[in-house]
Motif scaffolding. Structure first.
Motif, PDB file in Angstrom:
ATOM      1  N   ARG A 154     -14.999   0.011  -5.846  1.00 38.01           N
ATOM      2  CA  ARG A 154     -14.669   0.848  -4.689  1.00 38.01           C
ATOM      3  C   ARG A 154     -15.912   1.276  -3.909  1.00 38.01           C
ATOM      4  NH1 ARG A 154      -9.937   4.575  -7.447  1.00 38.01           N
ATOM      5  NH2 ARG A 154      -8.372   2.948  -7.461  1.00 38.01           N
ATOM      6  N   GLY A 184      -5.775  -0.787  -7.806  1.00 38.16           N
ATOM      7  CA  GLY A 184      -5.624  -0.580  -6.377  1.00 38.16           C
ATOM      8  C   GLY A 184      -5.457   0.895  -6.040  1.00 38.16           C
ATOM      9  N   ASP A 185      -5.658   1.217  -4.783  1.00 36.69           N
ATOM     10  CA  ASP A 185      -5.554   2.599  -4.302  1.00 36.69           C
ATOM     11  C   ASP A 185      -4.683   2.583  -3.049  1.00 36.69           C
ATOM     12  OD1 ASP A 185      -5.895   5.072  -3.071  1.00 36.69           O
ATOM     13  OD2 ASP A 185      -8.005   5.213  -3.622  1.00 36.69           O
ATOM     14  N   THR A 186      -3.462   3.129  -3.126  1.00 34.58           N
ATOM     15  CA  THR A 186      -2.543   3.078  -1.990  1.00 34.58           C
ATOM     16  C   THR A 186      -3.083   3.831  -0.780  1.00 34.58           C
ATOM     17  OG1 THR A 186      -1.306   4.942  -2.907  1.00 34.58           O
ATOM     18  CG2 THR A 186      -0.470   2.734  -3.388  1.00 34.58           C
ATOM     19  N   HIS A 187      -3.835   4.906  -1.011  1.00 33.51           N
ATOM     20  CA  HIS A 187      -4.429   5.642   0.110  1.00 33.51           C
ATOM     21  C   HIS A 187      -5.458   4.766   0.830  1.00 33.51           C
ATOM     22  CE1 HIS A 187      -2.357   9.254  -1.066  1.00 33.51           C
ATOM     23  NE2 HIS A 187      -2.898   9.210  -2.272  1.00 33.51           N
ATOM     24  N   GLN A 189      -5.451   1.538   0.853  1.00 30.10           N
ATOM     25  CA  GLN A 189      -4.709   0.469   1.521  1.00 30.10           C
ATOM     26  C   GLN A 189      -4.155   0.939   2.854  1.00 30.10           C
ATOM     27  OE1 GLN A 189      -1.840  -0.734  -1.455  1.00 30.10           O
ATOM     28  NE2 GLN A 189      -3.461  -1.197  -2.923  1.00 30.10           N
ATOM     29  N   ARG A 190      -3.678   2.161   2.898  1.00 26.87           N
ATOM     30  CA  ARG A 190      -3.177   2.714   4.158  1.00 26.87           C
ATOM     31  C   ARG A 190      -4.316   2.846   5.176  1.00 26.87           C
ATOM     32  NH1 ARG A 190      -0.098   6.543   0.656  1.00 26.87           N
ATOM     33  NH2 ARG A 190       1.975   5.659   0.509  1.00 26.87           N
ATOM     34  N   LEU A 192      -7.025   1.061   5.280  1.00 23.13           N
ATOM     35  CA  LEU A 192      -7.392  -0.288   5.713  1.00 23.13           C
ATOM     36  C   LEU A 192      -6.441  -0.789   6.793  1.00 23.13           C
ATOM     37  CD1 LEU A 192      -8.324  -2.015   2.340  1.00 23.13           C
ATOM     38  CD2 LEU A 192      -9.847  -1.647   4.280  1.00 23.13           C
ATOM     39  N   ILE A 193      -5.128  -0.608   6.575  1.00 27.79           N
ATOM     40  CA  ILE A 193      -4.140  -1.060   7.556  1.00 27.79           C
ATOM     41  C   ILE A 193      -4.333  -0.335   8.874  1.00 27.79           C
ATOM     42  CG2 ILE A 193      -1.667  -1.083   8.104  1.00 27.79           C
ATOM     43  CD1 ILE A 193      -2.577  -3.266   6.123  1.00 27.79           C
TER      44      ILE A 193
END
Length: 196
Positions: A154, A184-187, A189-190, A192-193
């Motif tokens: 990370r 993985g880290d959903t926060h 990922q959000r 990044l999107i």
């Protein structure tokens, strides 16, 4: 398969572990080194048990700025050199200061109550006891290593490194093995999107 890997610890959980070890251990200096070898160098239980002072000392007998995991103690002879984290270095210096005399270079860093080298199974049991006392379910001696690999991955962008650097630090032969360690880290990922 979800749930089959050792759980990661958050920074606050790692701090709780440190506090618990320092306040409840009969051998706090030794146990502080064990925790640091796991979380700050990513070592496996067998590697922690196999560490010798020669692997962390410079030619002048001082704690070095890196540690060497020799092939003889590494899984599949995957030895490596890991830069010394300041927390680990401080723990090693404190442990050496606690010893009556400077240990011989071939002496074990982590010793049992009887003075001989600690075994990997004992390291595993120590972590299991600490996690049970803290109520950390799903954690094992491998949680420190997995936390180390994930945290390193990370922080790659900040360090200017690549996943290959994490692979080398972990001593994995295949990059795919390193990738399986990284949670993985959903926060993230959000975020990044949102940047796309």
């Amino acid at each position: 398969m979800p749930g089959s890997q050792a759980l990661l610890l958050t920074p606050s959980a790692v701090r709780r572990l440190h506090k618990h070890v320092l306040s409840h251990s009969r051998y706090p200096a030794r146990d502080r080194v064990i925790v640091a070898l796991s979380f700050r160098a990513g070592l496996r239980a067998a590697e922690i048990a196999g560490m010798r002072w020669r692997m962390v000392l410079d030619p002048y007998g001082k704690v070095a700025d890196r540690l060497t995991v020799e092939d003889a103690i590494a899984k599949r002879r995957g030895g490596r050199i890991v830069p010394m984290h300041q927390e680990l270095r401080a723990a090693l210096i404190a442990l050496r200061a606690e010893l009556d005399a400077s240990p011989e270079r071939d002496a074990s860093i982590v010793t049992s109550e009887r003075g001989g080298p600690m075994r990997a199974g004992s390291i595993v049991n120590l972590f299991a006891g600490w996690y049970a006392a803290l109520g950390f379910e799903g954690c094992s001696s491998h949680s420190g290593r997995r936390t180390f690999v994930t945290t390193a991955a990370r922080n790659l962008a900040k360090a200017g490194g690549s996943l290959r650097d994490v692979q080398l630090l972990a001593g994995h032969r295949q990059l795919a093995t390193t990738e399986r360690y990284i949670q993985g880290d959903t926060h993230a990922q959000r975020r990044l999107i949102a940047l796309l």
